[in-house]
Design a protein around this motif. Structure first.
Motif, PDB file in Angstrom:
ATOM      1  N   UNK A   1     -44.104  -8.869  30.253  1.00 32.97           N
ATOM      2  CA  UNK A   1     -43.520  -7.541  30.452  1.00 32.97           C
ATOM      3  C   UNK A   1     -42.088  -7.490  29.911  1.00 32.97           C
ATOM      4  N   UNK A   2     -41.585  -6.273  29.751  1.00 30.00           N
ATOM      5  CA  UNK A   2     -40.206  -6.087  29.285  1.00 30.00           C
ATOM      6  C   UNK A   2     -39.488  -5.107  30.218  1.00 30.00           C
ATOM      7  N   UNK A   3     -38.259  -5.434  30.546  1.00 28.18           N
ATOM      8  CA  UNK A   3     -37.427  -4.549  31.376  1.00 28.18           C
ATOM      9  C   UNK A   3     -36.653  -3.561  30.509  1.00 28.18           C
ATOM     10  N   UNK A   4     -36.638  -2.313  30.963  1.00 26.15           N
ATOM     11  CA  UNK A   4     -35.732  -1.311  30.398  1.00 26.15           C
ATOM     12  C   UNK A   4     -34.841  -0.806  31.528  1.00 26.15           C
ATOM     13  N   UNK A   5     -33.547  -0.801  31.352  1.00 23.71           N
ATOM     14  CA  UNK A   5     -32.707  -0.154  32.366  1.00 23.71           C
ATOM     15  C   UNK A   5     -32.016   1.051  31.748  1.00 23.71           C
ATOM     16  N   UNK A   6     -31.810   2.048  32.579  1.00 29.29           N
ATOM     17  CA  UNK A   6     -31.232   3.322  32.138  1.00 29.29           C
ATOM     18  C   UNK A   6     -29.936   3.549  32.901  1.00 29.29           C
ATOM     19  N   UNK A   7     -28.841   3.613  32.157  1.00 32.59           N
ATOM     20  CA  UNK A   7     -27.544   3.843  32.798  1.00 32.59           C
ATOM     21  C   UNK A   7     -26.874   5.060  32.161  1.00 32.59           C
ATOM     22  N   UNK A   8     -26.035   5.752  32.934  1.00 28.86           N
ATOM     23  CA  UNK A   8     -25.430   6.998  32.425  1.00 28.86           C
ATOM     24  C   UNK A   8     -24.195   6.729  31.560  1.00 28.86           C
TER      25      UNK A   8
ATOM     26  N   UNK B   1     -34.029  -4.121  27.226  1.00 29.12           N
ATOM     27  CA  UNK B   1     -33.519  -2.858  26.680  1.00 29.12           C
ATOM     28  C   UNK B   1     -32.564  -2.176  27.653  1.00 29.12           C
ATOM     29  N   UNK B   2     -31.405  -1.804  27.138  1.00 33.97           N
ATOM     30  CA  UNK B   2     -30.471  -0.993  27.932  1.00 33.97           C
ATOM     31  C   UNK B   2     -30.359   0.373  27.256  1.00 33.97           C
ATOM     32  N   UNK B   3     -30.725   1.409  27.989  1.00 34.11           N
ATOM     33  CA  UNK B   3     -30.642   2.778  27.485  1.00 34.11           C
ATOM     34  C   UNK B   3     -29.446   3.462  28.135  1.00 34.11           C
ATOM     35  N   UNK B   4     -28.613   4.072  27.310  1.00 35.61           N
ATOM     36  CA  UNK B   4     -27.481   4.847  27.830  1.00 35.61           C
ATOM     37  C   UNK B   4     -27.837   6.321  27.673  1.00 35.61           C
ATOM     38  N   UNK B   5     -27.975   7.009  28.781  1.00 34.33           N
ATOM     39  CA  UNK B   5     -28.364   8.422  28.690  1.00 34.33           C
ATOM     40  C   UNK B   5     -27.158   9.338  28.896  1.00 34.33           C
ATOM     41  N   UNK B   6     -27.303  10.561  28.449  1.00 32.58           N
ATOM     42  CA  UNK B   6     -26.225  11.534  28.521  1.00 32.58           C
ATOM     43  C   UNK B   6     -26.147  12.103  29.937  1.00 32.58           C
ATOM     44  N   UNK B   7     -24.966  12.024  30.529  1.00 30.83           N
ATOM     45  CA  UNK B   7     -24.795  12.536  31.890  1.00 30.83           C
ATOM     46  C   UNK B   7     -23.402  13.133  32.037  1.00 30.83           C
ATOM     47  N   UNK B   8     -22.911  13.703  30.955  1.00 31.73           N
ATOM     48  CA  UNK B   8     -21.608  14.359  31.024  1.00 31.73           C
ATOM     49  C   UNK B   8     -20.417  13.432  30.823  1.00 31.73           C
TER      50      UNK B   8
ATOM     51  N   UNK C   1     -28.411   6.089  38.682  1.00 34.88           N
ATOM     52  CA  UNK C   1     -27.608   7.310  38.633  1.00 34.88           C
ATOM     53  C   UNK C   1     -26.186   7.028  38.197  1.00 34.88           C
ATOM     54  N   UNK C   2     -25.382   8.060  38.270  1.00 30.55           N
ATOM     55  CA  UNK C   2     -23.984   7.935  37.867  1.00 30.55           C
ATOM     56  C   UNK C   2     -23.127   7.818  39.124  1.00 30.55           C
TER      57      UNK C   2
ATOM     58  N   UNK D   1     -26.749  11.317  41.848  1.00 39.89           N
ATOM     59  CA  UNK D   1     -27.913  10.448  41.939  1.00 39.89           C
ATOM     60  C   UNK D   1     -28.895  10.730  40.815  1.00 39.89           C
ATOM     61  N   UNK D   2     -29.849   9.809  40.653  1.00 39.69           N
ATOM     62  CA  UNK D   2     -30.846   9.935  39.587  1.00 39.69           C
ATOM     63  C   UNK D   2     -31.601  11.258  39.681  1.00 39.69           C
ATOM     64  N   UNK D   3     -32.032  11.609  40.891  1.00 37.49           N
ATOM     65  CA  UNK D   3     -32.888  12.778  41.016  1.00 37.49           C
ATOM     66  C   UNK D   3     -32.139  14.056  40.659  1.00 37.49           C
ATOM     67  N   UNK D   4     -30.854  14.059  40.989  1.00 34.22           N
ATOM     68  CA  UNK D   4     -30.016  15.206  40.664  1.00 34.22           C
ATOM     69  C   UNK D   4     -29.819  15.313  39.142  1.00 34.22           C
ATOM     70  N   UNK D   5     -29.701  14.175  38.496  1.00 26.53           N
ATOM     71  CA  UNK D   5     -29.485  14.152  37.049  1.00 26.53           C
ATOM     72  C   UNK D   5     -30.761  14.479  36.269  1.00 26.53           C
ATOM     73  N   UNK D   6     -31.908  14.285  36.913  1.00 26.18           N
ATOM     74  CA  UNK D   6     -33.170  14.363  36.197  1.00 26.18           C
ATOM     75  C   UNK D   6     -33.567  15.791  35.838  1.00 26.18           C
TER      76      UNK D   6
END
Lengths: 255, 255
Positions: free
Chosen positions: B1-8, B39-46, B205-206, B210-215
């Motif tokens: 398996x491979x890990x992906x993490x998502x950070x803001x 994998x590290x994903x940087x997502x847009x969160x302002x 989340x940031x 929280x994650x759910x608020x950002x989603x």
């Protein structure tokens, strides 16, 4: 149950930058607060930073409104602005006093009465004979009166600078269950731990020496555990192992 | 398996000090390396720090001996000296070349041949048609020759600056299992997780949301989990949640 963690006075031996040194101690404070650690023991391991670590940990544990009273200006606290606040239940914000509320305070004699600063606009009159830092319950708001009280929520940690090596420090703590963390320990998944009750201690090594190497054989742990099986980095730093290990034990505790 | 993490990209929004900002990204890199995140994903969160976070993460992931070739002097890397090294298997030290050894390198054309810097005293002759950063196996030591190869150990992470909000970033990653971490999620101890297989993502989340608020409701997680039940601090920072959560999932994975 109560958590005790044991960290070396050499925690910062690989860190020169004074701001980062402060921040790292802040990481230890945060990890301990997140998971409700009651006691932090700093043992002697050839480092020179015991007092510095203790001062920063205690500063962070102190509610903001009491810091000026309890900490004089000192070089150890020069960079303390970089560490994030703990925001534990005993770091109360200002607000209207409520009867029954428990607040951390600092009591002192003034004339024939004892007053306490409990972080509100006015000082509280203390009913009882206590001075210095203590925990109080508000029993009246007009006039504002408090009595000494026992906290009911997580109320921060105490810091013990033992001045002794790990084995002697562990003995001082009178643990019911003593756990060492070590890369060479048994995989935490393959161990049947007893219920976590009483005083439970977790010992961490220093950046350059593992727990077992520091111990010198003078103490018998109940368990030597590897909490990070299959780690991909050559080393795991004390502050990283602390957070990871407490996260895992937080799922194991039952109370 | 491979890990992906998502950070803001707002990871650093509460941190002004440039040294501490760099150190914090270093904490993310260390946590991901300790537990073998691919994998590290940087997502847009302002936030405004996506590029900075990416640069520091990639710099840290690059073996020391390739950094000068791959990273020009740039302001983002001014304080990178404060972050501890990853010391993963692909950060090899200098030494005598060994046939069969796999090393990360940088290949470039020089005259009619392709050479690779693989962190040894001499450049290696590349058998094959490849340029830029790549992984090589030593096939001969006199002369030093290498061929392109696939790593067999943990070989660092890739950083993806998605430029998109969380939901779109998650879709891009084509996950087999998507997990969100949230204080409001289900207690991780009370959930039966399926075997962790394929591409497994964990979203964080940031500092302020929280994650759910950002989603924004545009993506369906398989699980929303609270990995720090009964936390004693009001908030847990992204870099703290990352290390704690990966420590727990490291015990759950089976491969």
């Amino acid at each position: 149950m109560a958590w005790h963690v044991f960290i070396p006075d050499s925690l910062l031996e690989e860190t020169d930058d004074p701001k980062i040194r402060t921040y790292k101690v802040g990481q230890v404070a945060r990890a301990c607060a997140i998971f409700g650690v009651e006691h932090i023991w700093i043992y002697r391991a050839g480092g020179r930073d015991g007092k510095f670590i203790k001062t920063v940990l205690e500063y962070m544990e102190t509610p903001q409104y009491l810091r000026k009273r309890l900490f004089p200006l000192m070089p150890e606290l020069r960079y303390v602005g970089v560490v994030p606040p703990l925001r534990t239940p005993h770091h109360k914000l200002k607000g209207k006093p409520k009867v029954g509320e428990i607040r951390e305070g600092y009591a002192f004699r003034k004339g024939r009465k004892i007053y306490a600063d409990i972080g509100l606009d006015e000082l509280a009159i203390v009913e009882g004979n206590i001075e210095g830092r203590a925990t109080f319950r508000v029993v009246s708001t007009r006039p504002l009166k408090v009595v000494p009280a026992k906290p009911v929520e997580y109320w921060g940690y105490r810091v013990h600078l033992s001045g002794k090596p790990l084995a002697k420090t562990l003995k001082k703590a009178h643990l019911d269950l003593a756990i060492a963390t070590s890369r060479k320990g048994r995989d935490v998944r393959k161990v049947n731990l007893p219920p976590l009750e009483g005083e439970v201690g977790i010992a961490f090594g220093s950046p350059r020496k593992g727990v077992m190497e520091l111990l010198g054989g003078e103490y018998e742990f109940d368990f030597v555990l590897n909490t990070i099986p299959n780690q991909k980095t050559k080393t795991v730093r004390t502050e990283e192992a602390l957070l990871a290990t407490l996260a895992i034990f937080n799922l194991i505790r039952r109370d």
